[in-house]
Design a protein around this motif. Sequence first.
Motif, PDB file in Angstrom:
ATOM      1  N   LEU A 232      50.162  28.077  -6.533  1.00  0.00           N
ATOM      2  CA  LEU A 232      48.785  28.562  -6.647  1.00  0.00           C
ATOM      3  C   LEU A 232      48.364  29.238  -5.350  1.00  0.00           C
ATOM      4  O   LEU A 232      48.885  28.950  -4.282  1.00  0.00           O
ATOM      5  N   GLY A 233      47.394  30.159  -5.459  1.00  0.00           N
ATOM      6  CA  GLY A 233      46.845  30.763  -4.259  1.00  0.00           C
ATOM      7  C   GLY A 233      47.154  32.227  -4.071  1.00  0.00           C
ATOM      8  O   GLY A 233      46.902  32.790  -3.015  1.00  0.00           O
TER       9      GLY A 233
ATOM     10  N   LYS B 186      51.932  33.061  -2.249  1.00  0.00           N
ATOM     11  CA  LYS B 186      52.186  31.618  -2.330  1.00  0.00           C
ATOM     12  C   LYS B 186      53.234  31.266  -3.391  1.00  0.00           C
ATOM     13  O   LYS B 186      53.453  30.100  -3.667  1.00  0.00           O
TER      14      LYS B 186
END
Length: 563
Positions: A188-189, A193
Amino acid sequence: MNGRRTLMKKDIEIAQQANIKPIEEITHQLKLDHEDFEPYGRYKAKLSDSLLHKLSERKNGKVVLVTAINPTPAGEGKSTVTVGLGQAMNKLNKKAVIALREPSLGPTMGLKGGAAGGGYSQVLPMEDINLHFTGDIHAITSANNALSAFIDNHIHRGNELNIDPRKIGWKRVLDLNDRALREIVIGLGGPLKGVPREDGFNISVASEIMAILCLASDLKDLKKRLARIVFGYTYEDQPVTVEQLGMEGALTLLLKEALKPNLVQTIENTPAIVHGGPFANIAHGCNSVMATTIASKLGDYVITEAGFGADLGAEKFLNIKTRAGDFTPDAVVLVATARALKMHGGVSKDELAQENVCALQEGITNLEKHMETIQSFGLPFVVALNRFPTDTEEELAYIEKWCKDRNVRVALTEVHSKGGTGGLELAQAVIDTVEKEASSFTYTYDLEDTIEQKISKIAKKVYGAKEVEFSSQAKKQIELYNQLGWANLPICMAKTQYSLSDDPTLIGRPSDFTITIREFSPSIGAGFIVALTGDVMTMPGLPKEPAALHMDIDSTGKAVGLF
């Protein structure tokens, strides 16, 4: 006797006050040359990876497998009996070497405790063995997670192998009980990432790499097995292996020291090889093939154990480990206690101190089924009746008579309180059994049997099940495995340890039950297929009051509260 045992020191106090010898004295006792081992501190050593080749022409000693009835909160003391039996053998002038698994930090810090024996039948240094030891499990954790990192990096960098992120079966691992990590989302991100996908953690000892380490015969075999690991599938449902990823060399490098078996000693200075630690409820539950083989070359007798009851550890030792190694047991020791048999007869833990022969009559059927299982393998056995302080003479007499009425050798053991001396009766019974009763070892199933046939034979012959049911997912997996040529591999059952069934509440000897296979997990590198039953978890959780809450260290650096 009861008074002496009640006042007996704690395991850790006994271990800290023991007369432990420098490891060089133990190697001298085994007639090892200087190049055969590498000291790992003062009281531990790594055995050379060339030692097994050096000993290859030496005749194998007698292999004695220690197993037990289904475990209960009352305790059975299987590891303690294993250590005590090895010590007793040496008192009878039989050169014995003990071969055990390494404890995982999960149960050590959680509920079950360590796996180094207890009382005056322990392996030393107990603090080291129950904590980080020589770092073998940490090396397995690192190798497992390195593979995870390279899988996700490969997908992030363009996914040349066309890996389907939804079909990655390889999970990260941690050598602790942490239920919060069973199911997670990673990546996530944003684009920098990684690629988001569902993932999760197993406990380190459930990693296929642990199984591979324990079944490998040498460094070359280790690398071949690592290369065969199937960690996921492509969008076209084709398996993807470590070899395709090009990671087998790096993983082998991370594991080269961990592959070397660890030599330690017992309280009575009996040599003990402690190596590998797969759980028996979610993996194959035996120490390494290398450790058992080396022990059998160095001793007249090797005393080894397999996790939990005979329905799990012993079944997998006999159907999986012996196929990977060059040995079969000459005899089996089946550990039982009056306390555990009473629990299988319906007595609650807080009422175990009260005499209850009627409950024994109900619960002894669990022992009876495990005896039948060992007999189905064609192996002679001895029942070790492990005595506890609250056992009454009438209870012990009932169990002994029950065994003798069935022409079963039974020996009362008191190795926890008396060390090797408390196991002399058992040791003599084992020696007599090995010398007078020939093994006619046979497998539960043939490798040519179908996956369904193998599981059905285990469930019916070993568990006593009436039927086996396969979920729709399991049926689809069987069809795929048949197409991929995996159908001829052994089966590793993942099942609760508390019952012969896949329902932990069905204690004693349940009947007319059905084993449900919910899904499979291929361990192609290890060389078996894992069949998951019931609600068995590959990442345990911590109890309400973890054992770690009572652990500390004093001003001199000694551990406190470690059992």
